[in-house]
Scaffold this active site. Structure first.
Site, PDB file in Angstrom:
ATOM      1  N   GLY A  49       0.778  -1.248   0.000  1.00 55.13           N
ATOM      2  CA  GLY A  49       0.000   0.000   0.000  1.00 55.13           C
ATOM      3  C   GLY A  49       0.799   1.282   0.000  1.00 55.13           C
ATOM      4  O   GLY A  49       0.321   2.312  -0.459  1.00 55.13           O
ATOM      5  N   GLU A  91       3.726   3.970   6.165  1.00 56.65           N
ATOM      6  CA  GLU A  91       2.478   3.199   6.096  1.00 56.65           C
ATOM      7  C   GLU A  91       1.492   3.943   5.196  1.00 56.65           C
ATOM      8  O   GLU A  91       1.485   5.176   5.181  1.00 56.65           O
ATOM      9  CB  GLU A  91       1.883   3.165   7.503  1.00 56.65           C
ATOM     10  CG  GLU A  91       1.657   1.848   8.166  1.00 56.65           C
ATOM     11  CD  GLU A  91       0.630   0.922   7.590  1.00 56.65           C
ATOM     12  OE1 GLU A  91       0.480   0.846   6.354  1.00 56.65           O
ATOM     13  OE2 GLU A  91      -0.006   0.243   8.386  1.00 56.65           O
ATOM     14  N   ASP A  92       0.646   3.207   4.493  1.00 54.99           N
ATOM     15  CA  ASP A  92      -0.388   3.872   3.711  1.00 54.99           C
ATOM     16  C   ASP A  92      -1.479   4.452   4.614  1.00 54.99           C
ATOM     17  O   ASP A  92      -1.793   5.624   4.538  1.00 54.99           O
ATOM     18  CB  ASP A  92      -0.990   2.929   2.649  1.00 54.99           C
ATOM     19  CG  ASP A  92      -1.477   1.597   3.231  1.00 54.99           C
ATOM     20  OD1 ASP A  92      -1.329   1.361   4.441  1.00 54.99           O
ATOM     21  OD2 ASP A  92      -2.003   0.780   2.443  1.00 54.99           O
ATOM     22  N   ASP A 121      -5.441   2.362  10.725  1.00 55.42           N
ATOM     23  CA  ASP A 121      -6.860   2.295  11.090  1.00 55.42           C
ATOM     24  C   ASP A 121      -6.973   1.900  12.559  1.00 55.42           C
ATOM     25  O   ASP A 121      -6.969   2.758  13.434  1.00 55.42           O
ATOM     26  CB  ASP A 121      -7.552   1.302  10.153  1.00 55.42           C
ATOM     27  CG  ASP A 121      -9.047   1.193  10.406  1.00 55.42           C
ATOM     28  OD1 ASP A 121      -9.581   1.950  11.232  1.00 55.42           O
ATOM     29  OD2 ASP A 121      -9.703   0.330   9.783  1.00 55.42           O
ATOM     30  N   LYS A 124      -7.003   6.974  10.347  1.00 59.60           N
ATOM     31  CA  LYS A 124      -8.458   6.944  10.521  1.00 59.60           C
ATOM     32  C   LYS A 124      -8.914   7.279  11.931  1.00 59.60           C
ATOM     33  O   LYS A 124      -9.889   7.967  12.117  1.00 59.60           O
ATOM     34  CB  LYS A 124      -9.005   5.567  10.134  1.00 59.60           C
ATOM     35  CG  LYS A 124      -9.356   5.470   8.661  1.00 59.60           C
ATOM     36  CD  LYS A 124     -10.146   4.223   8.367  1.00 59.60           C
ATOM     37  CE  LYS A 124     -10.457   4.128   6.880  1.00 59.60           C
ATOM     38  NZ  LYS A 124     -10.885   2.776   6.506  1.00 59.60           N
ATOM     39  N   PHE A 183     -13.988   3.458   3.218  1.00 64.50           N
ATOM     40  CA  PHE A 183     -12.941   2.616   2.643  1.00 64.50           C
ATOM     41  C   PHE A 183     -12.291   3.368   1.481  1.00 64.50           C
ATOM     42  O   PHE A 183     -12.950   3.711   0.501  1.00 64.50           O
ATOM     43  CB  PHE A 183     -13.480   1.267   2.174  1.00 64.50           C
ATOM     44  CG  PHE A 183     -12.359   0.304   1.896  1.00 64.50           C
ATOM     45  CD1 PHE A 183     -11.739  -0.378   2.937  1.00 64.50           C
ATOM     46  CD2 PHE A 183     -11.892   0.122   0.601  1.00 64.50           C
ATOM     47  CE1 PHE A 183     -10.678  -1.245   2.690  1.00 64.50           C
ATOM     48  CE2 PHE A 183     -10.832  -0.741   0.343  1.00 64.50           C
ATOM     49  CZ  PHE A 183     -10.224  -1.428   1.395  1.00 64.50           C
ATOM     50  N   ASP A 207      -5.520  -0.198  -2.265  1.00 63.32           N
ATOM     51  CA  ASP A 207      -6.294  -1.042  -3.177  1.00 63.32           C
ATOM     52  C   ASP A 207      -7.587  -1.524  -2.548  1.00 63.32           C
ATOM     53  O   ASP A 207      -7.791  -1.447  -1.335  1.00 63.32           O
ATOM     54  CB  ASP A 207      -5.487  -2.299  -3.540  1.00 63.32           C
ATOM     55  CG  ASP A 207      -5.422  -3.291  -2.380  1.00 63.32           C
ATOM     56  OD1 ASP A 207      -5.080  -2.868  -1.256  1.00 63.32           O
ATOM     57  OD2 ASP A 207      -5.741  -4.484  -2.585  1.00 63.32           O
ATOM     58  N   ARG A 250      -4.903   0.830  -7.215  1.00 68.79           N
ATOM     59  CA  ARG A 250      -3.649   1.326  -6.620  1.00 68.79           C
ATOM     60  C   ARG A 250      -3.036   2.458  -7.438  1.00 68.79           C
ATOM     61  O   ARG A 250      -2.324   3.293  -6.910  1.00 68.79           O
ATOM     62  CB  ARG A 250      -2.610   0.203  -6.536  1.00 68.79           C
ATOM     63  CG  ARG A 250      -2.914  -0.870  -5.513  1.00 68.79           C
ATOM     64  CD  ARG A 250      -1.659  -1.703  -5.263  1.00 68.79           C
ATOM     65  NE  ARG A 250      -1.932  -2.959  -4.580  1.00 68.79           N
ATOM     66  CZ  ARG A 250      -2.076  -3.088  -3.262  1.00 68.79           C
ATOM     67  NH1 ARG A 250      -1.980  -2.040  -2.473  1.00 68.79           N
ATOM     68  NH2 ARG A 250      -2.303  -4.274  -2.726  1.00 68.79           N
TER      69      ARG A 250
HETATM   70  P1  5GP Z   1      -4.841  -1.388  11.008  1.00 69.48           P
HETATM   71  O1  5GP Z   1      -3.975  -2.579  11.275  1.00 69.48           O
HETATM   72  O2  5GP Z   1      -4.274  -0.097  11.544  1.00 69.48           O
HETATM   73  O3  5GP Z   1      -6.272  -1.616  11.464  1.00 69.48           O
HETATM   74  O4  5GP Z   1      -5.007  -1.267   9.456  1.00 69.48           O
HETATM   75  C1  5GP Z   1      -3.956  -0.862   8.660  1.00 69.48           C
HETATM   76  C2  5GP Z   1      -4.005  -1.519   7.309  1.00 69.48           C
HETATM   77  O5  5GP Z   1      -5.336  -1.798   6.922  1.00 69.48           O
HETATM   78  C3  5GP Z   1      -3.443  -0.598   6.246  1.00 69.48           C
HETATM   79  O6  5GP Z   1      -2.077  -0.851   6.003  1.00 69.48           O
HETATM   80  C4  5GP Z   1      -4.266  -0.970   5.038  1.00 69.48           C
HETATM   81  O7  5GP Z   1      -3.645  -2.031   4.343  1.00 69.48           O
HETATM   82  C5  5GP Z   1      -5.572  -1.481   5.582  1.00 69.48           C
HETATM   83  N1  5GP Z   1      -6.625  -0.470   5.525  1.00 69.48           N
HETATM   84  C6  5GP Z   1      -7.230   0.152   6.563  1.00 69.48           C
HETATM   85  N2  5GP Z   1      -8.149   1.023   6.142  1.00 69.48           N
HETATM   86  C7  5GP Z   1      -8.121   0.966   4.788  1.00 69.48           C
HETATM   87  C8  5GP Z   1      -8.845   1.662   3.746  1.00 69.48           C
HETATM   88  O8  5GP Z   1      -9.705   2.532   3.962  1.00 69.48           O
HETATM   89  N3  5GP Z   1      -8.540   1.334   2.475  1.00 69.48           N
HETATM   90  C9  5GP Z   1      -7.590   0.399   2.163  1.00 69.48           C
HETATM   91  N4  5GP Z   1      -7.365   0.168   0.873  1.00 69.48           N
HETATM   92  N5  5GP Z   1      -6.887  -0.270   3.108  1.00 69.48           N
HETATM   93  C10 5GP Z   1      -7.169   0.010   4.407  1.00 69.48           C
HETATM   94 MG    MG Z   2      -1.933  -2.362   3.661  1.00 71.30          MG
END
Ligand code: 5GP
Ligand code: MG
Length: 183
Positions: free
Chosen positions: A55, A110-111, A114, A142, A162, A169, A175
């Site tokens: 990402g 990091e992209d 969340d 987020k 999302f 993606d 992407r």
């Molecule tokens: P976390 O582990 O902080 O809950 O989530 C982080 C990962 O979840 C990010 O690296 C990403 O890959 C994915 N992710 C979380 N929210 C989104 C979103 O809105 N869109 C996309 N494409 N990926 C997300």
């Molecule tokens: Mg990711």
């Protein structure tokens, strides 16, 4: 900006709900982040920028070109959501950076952050390799409540939708969009 003007090109007729951050907004913010990061480190820090694949690849490529310091780039691959839109909570490491982290300033890119689960699982593993410092730069963030590992740098606070594009993606689609949109 209406997503419709992109339908025939990169979207191939597929629909996104709305453009959340335009290409110009993203580029301006990435320039600012590059300047802030450049100010936060010195040449002696031997900066190692680690992109979390897949990402972060577009963001990382733009960001490192705005950092006015010598640096190295490596990558880290963790398991992804697959086709789901919510986290499974299970983060597996598929590829560890080959570079030595010992004594270096490490910046994990990091992209999107969340729930923070990905950072909670990955940061201790990187910390164990003895970096002089370990910081996170996330393009999107987020949630901001009660986080253990809040990123030091954040591009944008993200709506609870999302998001796709600029590296992000859904089931590998979207992407390559130069802007960030919601599905
Ligand atoms: P976390 O582990 O902080 O809950 O989530 C982080 C990962 O979840 C990010 O690296 C990403 O890959 C994915 N992710 C979380 N929210 C989104 C979103 O809105 N869109 C996309 N494409 N990926 C997300
Ligand atoms: Mg990711």
């Amino acid at each position: 900006m209406s997503p419709s003007r992109f339908d025939q090109g990169q979207l191939g007729g597929r629909a996104v709900r709305r453009v959340v951050f335009t290409e110009a907004e993203v580029q301006e913010r990435v320039h600012e982040l590059g300047a802030e990061i450049s100010d936060a480190y010195t040449r002696d820090d031997r900066l190692l920028v680690i992109g979390l694949l897949k990402g972060s690849f577009v963001f990382l490529a733009d960001l490192v070109r705005r950092i006015a310091l010598p640096l190295h780039v490596d990558f880290l691959v963790a398991s992804s959501y697959g086709k789901a839109k919510v986290t499974s909570g299970d983060v597996r490491l598929l590829y560890d950076p080959a570079s030595s982290l010992q004594g270096r300033a490490v910046l994990l890119v990091e992209d999107i952050v969340d729930s923070g689960t990905t950072l909670r699982k990955l940061l201790p593993r990187l910390e164990a390799r003895g970096p002089a410092s370990l910081e996170v730069c996330a393009l999107l963030h987020k949630r901001t409540d009660g986080e253990e590992h809040a990123p030091r740098w954040v591009g944008f606070d993200a709506p609870n939708e999302f998001l796709v594009g600029y590296g992000l993606d859904h089931a590998e689609d979207f992407r390559h969009l130069p802007y960030i949109a919601s599905l």
